[in-house]
Design a protein around this motif. Structure first.
Motif, mmCIF file in Angstrom:
data_model
loop_
_atom_site.group_PDB
_atom_site.id
_atom_site.type_symbol
_atom_site.label_atom_id
_atom_site.label_comp_id
_atom_site.label_asym_id
_atom_site.label_seq_id
_atom_site.Cartn_x
_atom_site.Cartn_y
_atom_site.Cartn_z
ATOM 1 N N UNK A 19 0.851 -1.323 -0.291
ATOM 2 C CA UNK A 19 0.003 0.004 -0.130
ATOM 3 C C UNK A 19 0.819 1.154 0.039
ATOM 4 N N UNK A 20 1.743 1.225 0.752
ATOM 5 C CA UNK A 20 2.759 2.439 0.746
ATOM 6 C C UNK A 20 3.631 2.518 -0.482
ATOM 7 N N UNK A 21 3.867 1.487 -1.355
ATOM 8 C CA UNK A 21 4.641 1.796 -2.622
ATOM 9 C C UNK A 21 3.513 2.238 -3.638
ATOM 10 N N UNK A 81 3.904 5.696 -5.604
ATOM 11 C CA UNK A 81 3.776 5.844 -7.181
ATOM 12 C C UNK A 81 2.912 6.725 -7.311
ATOM 13 N N UNK A 82 1.680 6.606 -6.757
ATOM 14 C CA UNK A 82 0.448 7.723 -7.561
ATOM 15 C C UNK A 82 0.969 9.043 -7.065
ATOM 16 N N UNK A 83 1.696 9.122 -5.976
ATOM 17 C CA UNK A 83 1.887 10.795 -5.442
ATOM 18 C C UNK A 83 2.881 11.133 -6.578
#
Length: 40
Positions: free
Chosen positions: A5-7, A11-13
């Motif tokens: 979830x963090x990755x 990536x989205x950010x």
């Protein structure tokens, strides 16, 4: 699961930052084109 979830969030950010940069460039180019058109 948290790492995934963090990755995904990172990536989205990062992709959003690139999108915002692109929109900023487009707006700047449009402003310059309008300015040039008004100068003529």
């Amino acid at each position: 699961m948290r790492i995934l979830a963090l990755l995904l969030a990172c990536g989205l950010f990062l992709s959003a930052c690139e999108t915002i940069k692109g929109v900023g460039r487009d707006v700047e180019n449009a402003g310059e084109a309008i300015d040039d058109a008004l100068d003529d």
